[in-house]
Design a protein around this motif. Sequence first.
Motif, PDB file in Angstrom:
ATOM      1  N   GLU A 150       0.829  -1.191   0.000  1.00  0.00           N
ATOM      2  CA  GLU A 150       0.000   0.000   0.000  1.00  0.00           C
ATOM      3  C   GLU A 150       0.870   1.250   0.000  1.00  0.00           C
ATOM      4  O   GLU A 150       0.595   2.216  -0.695  1.00  0.00           O
ATOM      5  N   ASP A 151       1.939   1.193   0.800  1.00  0.00           N
ATOM      6  CA  ASP A 151       2.839   2.330   0.910  1.00  0.00           C
ATOM      7  C   ASP A 151       3.845   2.266  -0.239  1.00  0.00           C
ATOM      8  O   ASP A 151       4.622   1.323  -0.333  1.00  0.00           O
TER       9      ASP A 151
ATOM     10  N   GLY C  12      -1.444   6.283   3.312  1.00  0.00           N
ATOM     11  CA  GLY C  12      -1.845   6.627   1.950  1.00  0.00           C
ATOM     12  C   GLY C  12      -1.663   8.122   1.768  1.00  0.00           C
ATOM     13  O   GLY C  12      -0.623   8.665   2.091  1.00  0.00           O
TER      14      GLY C  12
END
Lengths: 243, 221, 202
Positions: A150-151, C12
Amino acid sequence: MWTWFHRLASPPTFYRWGGTLQVIFGVAAAALIVVGTYGGLVLAPADYQQGDAFRIIYVHVPSAWLSLLVYTTMAVAGGVALIWRMKLAELFVVAAAPIGAAFTALALVTGMLWGEPMWGTYWVWDARLTSELVLLFLYLGVIALNGAFEDPRRGARAAAVLALIGVVNVPIIHYSVEWWNSLHQGATVTKFDSPSISMDMLWPLLVNALGFTFYYCAMQCMRMRALVLSRERDARWIREAVA
Amino acid sequence: MGIWGAVWTREWQLLFRQRQDLLQPLTYFTMVVMIVPLGVDPADAVLTLVAPAIVWIAVVLAVVLSLDRLFRDDARDGTLAVLLTAPTPLWWVLLAKLGAHWLGLGSLLAIAAPIAGAAYGLSLAAAGVLFVTVIAGTLGLMALGLVAGALTVGLRNGGVLVAIILLPLYVPLLVFGAGAVAAVQSGFPGAGPVYFTAALSMLYATLAPPLAAVALRLSYD
Amino acid sequence: MLQFDSIVLRRGRKTLLGPLSADLPPGSVTHLQGPNGVGKTTLIHALVGLREPDAGQVRWNGDDIFERPESLRRVLCYVAHDATGNAALTAVEALRFTLAVTGEEADAATDALREFGLTGRSLTQPLRTLSAGQQRRVALARLAVSKAALWVLDEPLNALDAASRDALCQRFAQHAQAGGTVVVTSHQPLPIDAHCIDLAAA
């Protein structure tokens, strides 16, 4: 020297000089590929055994060369990214993988197209084609691993570690596949090992190889700039650069 | 008891108390080996011809399947957080993990492989070479697996990804490991590829622990 | 001294936390509080070196902990919120291992566990057979023998009964009095003198 290097590698600075570089590389690539392809398809004489079918080497060989070059540069950048924790080197790894995979796929497809008139079939378990196929899977592994995080920074570093293991393995894979091939095949005509190639045929090949290399450099700059834009989209300098 | 002793003791305690982690991959190996003849004519000589490849592929699959145990529990129960924040060099711990996993599962597979080979009609000499290449090769397979497992430890669905990453990297070990057996089976000397298998395993086992340590730190979440 | 220098943590594109600056001097207990999802565990990960902050620095005695991680790891005792130890090991085995790899005296494990109220069969049974509160105490028993200057604990009071909670907090106060630094996250107020940082406000 070191601080100068660091400043040059900071994303805003890179965004600027990368833009200039991309144009230079792009123009050089276009010129060389036009000359090389004209030389290969029109000026070079037909092969006395293979006729015009051999002309696919003007795409096939440069692609195969780049498939290896891109992997090597990607692994070097991966090492830099891990040791000096440099952001730009991480972006380099992420940007290079799909380009390298595309060149590898191109080398495979052109190799298969060439194989049809030569062997009467699109695929034989030739040593070079097989190690090229394994290389494609190595690229796909890097791309998949990067995408799984995700990162984005951690994804890029994971991809860098994998690229490093991969680059240790590329020559080993190549050697092992050659050995395997020699073990199981009596007398295959290895079409790639032409003992000598006449100058008329050779120079367009070299020009195209150089042109493809510049094309890779241009693409690399372009993709890295795009990645800089998306990674740093909330930074103030981007808003100023885009506005 | 030093750090090395503590790490080593723990790995063996876990191996003996969680035997299913080794027995399940071994069962899987046996089933893969069993299922292939069902797809061809078992009297056919082709079975003997492909035996080295099939047994080696079964070993590779069993190893890939077993990798989950290397970090799964440690990530879940907080042990990994302790190791990552401790002053102990992480690669020591990883080397112990690799060693225990290899001696545990690698030896089981090395015993099972020649039996499977014999069932496929391999000669005694070829089955012997199969034993040697599997015991030597599993070290390399697991070393690469250690890095791949470390890279994916922070991911929710790392299992499939580990397999995708690993299979292309396994090509040389598979080629030399199975190739040595095939060579001996057809009457050629097999020493060369056996040495290559062992040398590659040593190379991977040397590189893997420090790389896996880097990988764990960047992947852990 | 532990210092946060304008730390920013993102998940995010969303900024979870920060910029946060704070000094945590020796001899202090710091209580990080805030509602669920505010980023307490993420901040704890940043200050023990498990996750790099997206901006800013965490410093221990002036050194960036990501530049020189060894200097922090040598003085750190970190207990995660989900720390239990491998379920197949006994309490003594799990603690001996933890003490050995963190550079403490492994032979003190049994005494440490007794100090945290684990006796008899609970010492020699696999951890999976213990209750949540007992498992928690096995993880925390490190503190009884810890020579580390910096204690970082994520939700240590969860699953503990009132008496154990008080005893644990007294232990924090003693450690601070002896010159140590304690950082704790918790939903509940601590019954001791503590410097509170409200992460919802940061």
